[in-house]
Design a protein around this motif. Sequence first.
Motif, PDB file in Angstrom:
ATOM      1  N   LEU A  36      -2.664 -20.321  48.710  1.00 31.44           N
ATOM      2  CA  LEU A  36      -1.957 -20.020  47.480  1.00 31.44           C
ATOM      3  C   LEU A  36      -0.634 -20.771  47.563  1.00 31.44           C
ATOM      4  CD1 LEU A  36      -1.458 -18.417  44.853  1.00 31.44           C
ATOM      5  CD2 LEU A  36      -0.484 -16.599  46.291  1.00 31.44           C
ATOM      6  N   VAL A  37      -0.387 -21.646  46.607  1.00 32.94           N
ATOM      7  CA  VAL A  37       0.844 -22.441  46.589  1.00 32.94           C
ATOM      8  C   VAL A  37       1.575 -22.125  45.298  1.00 32.94           C
ATOM      9  CG1 VAL A  37       1.816 -24.763  46.656  1.00 32.94           C
ATOM     10  CG2 VAL A  37      -0.316 -24.284  47.877  1.00 32.94           C
ATOM     11  N   PHE A  38       2.846 -21.730  45.406  1.00 32.20           N
ATOM     12  CA  PHE A  38       3.641 -21.472  44.209  1.00 32.20           C
ATOM     13  C   PHE A  38       5.100 -21.735  44.506  1.00 32.20           C
ATOM     14  CE2 PHE A  38       3.340 -17.517  46.510  1.00 32.20           C
ATOM     15  CZ  PHE A  38       4.583 -16.918  46.379  1.00 32.20           C
ATOM     16  N   ARG A  39       5.856 -21.916  43.444  1.00 31.14           N
ATOM     17  CA  ARG A  39       7.280 -22.194  43.608  1.00 31.14           C
ATOM     18  C   ARG A  39       8.122 -21.012  43.151  1.00 31.14           C
ATOM     19  NH1 ARG A  39      10.353 -27.827  42.853  1.00 31.14           N
ATOM     20  NH2 ARG A  39      12.272 -27.141  43.828  1.00 31.14           N
ATOM     21  N   ARG A  40       7.875 -20.548  41.974  1.00 35.05           N
ATOM     22  CA  ARG A  40       8.622 -19.411  41.427  1.00 35.05           C
ATOM     23  C   ARG A  40       7.624 -18.433  40.817  1.00 35.05           C
ATOM     24  NH1 ARG A  40      11.857 -23.898  39.457  1.00 35.05           N
ATOM     25  NH2 ARG A  40      13.775 -23.966  40.668  1.00 35.05           N
ATOM     26  N   GLU A  41       8.026 -17.201  40.726  1.00 36.85           N
ATOM     27  CA  GLU A  41       7.155 -16.194  40.135  1.00 36.85           C
ATOM     28  C   GLU A  41       7.470 -16.050  38.652  1.00 36.85           C
ATOM     29  OE1 GLU A  41       7.034 -12.586  42.384  1.00 36.85           O
ATOM     30  OE2 GLU A  41       6.840 -13.669  44.266  1.00 36.85           O
ATOM     31  N   ARG A  42       7.185 -17.122  37.909  1.00 33.72           N
ATOM     32  CA  ARG A  42       7.362 -17.114  36.461  1.00 33.72           C
ATOM     33  C   ARG A  42       6.465 -18.207  35.888  1.00 33.72           C
ATOM     34  NH1 ARG A  42      10.137 -21.459  34.860  1.00 33.72           N
ATOM     35  NH2 ARG A  42      11.537 -22.490  36.299  1.00 33.72           N
ATOM     36  N   LEU A  43       6.353 -18.261  34.583  1.00 30.95           N
ATOM     37  CA  LEU A  43       5.547 -19.296  33.952  1.00 30.95           C
ATOM     38  C   LEU A  43       6.174 -20.666  34.207  1.00 30.95           C
ATOM     39  CD1 LEU A  43       4.692 -17.626  30.530  1.00 30.95           C
ATOM     40  CD2 LEU A  43       3.225 -17.879  32.537  1.00 30.95           C
ATOM     41  N   ALA A  44       5.326 -21.634  34.485  1.00 30.80           N
ATOM     42  CA  ALA A  44       5.800 -22.983  34.780  1.00 30.80           C
ATOM     43  C   ALA A  44       5.640 -23.891  33.564  1.00 30.80           C
ATOM     44  CB  ALA A  44       5.003 -23.566  35.953  1.00 30.80           C
ATOM     45  N   SER A  45       6.514 -24.871  33.480  1.00 29.41           N
ATOM     46  CA  SER A  45       6.402 -25.866  32.416  1.00 29.41           C
ATOM     47  C   SER A  45       5.300 -26.862  32.784  1.00 29.41           C
ATOM     48  CB  SER A  45       7.728 -26.613  32.256  1.00 29.41           C
ATOM     49  OG  SER A  45       7.962 -27.432  33.395  1.00 29.41           O
ATOM     50  N   ILE A  46       4.918 -27.683  31.843  1.00 29.16           N
ATOM     51  CA  ILE A  46       3.905 -28.711  32.099  1.00 29.16           C
ATOM     52  C   ILE A  46       4.373 -29.634  33.218  1.00 29.16           C
ATOM     53  CG2 ILE A  46       2.694 -30.694  31.103  1.00 29.16           C
ATOM     54  CD1 ILE A  46       1.696 -28.024  30.053  1.00 29.16           C
ATOM     55  N   LYS A  47       5.633 -30.016  33.199  1.00 25.29           N
ATOM     56  CA  LYS A  47       6.191 -30.891  34.238  1.00 25.29           C
ATOM     57  C   LYS A  47       6.080 -30.234  35.622  1.00 25.29           C
ATOM     58  CE  LYS A  47      10.396 -33.426  35.411  1.00 25.29           C
ATOM     59  NZ  LYS A  47      11.779 -33.737  35.026  1.00 25.29           N
TER      60      LYS A  47
END
Length: 64
Positions: A36-47
Amino acid sequence: MGELTQVIQQFFTDKITHFFESNPYYHIESNGEDLLVFRRERLASIKQIKALYDFGKRLKAVIS
């Protein structure tokens, strides 16, 4: 971090360690079969999604 410390230490070769040091900060978790790879716990932009996808492709190349 995990129960099989020696196996984990063997997995993190110089190549893999350098990859993580040279890339943006992502949280990576595993259950032993999947990552599981993620950066922030929120919706991400297309970029941000494209950047995460690129990171995942390059990570796969390093660990394969």
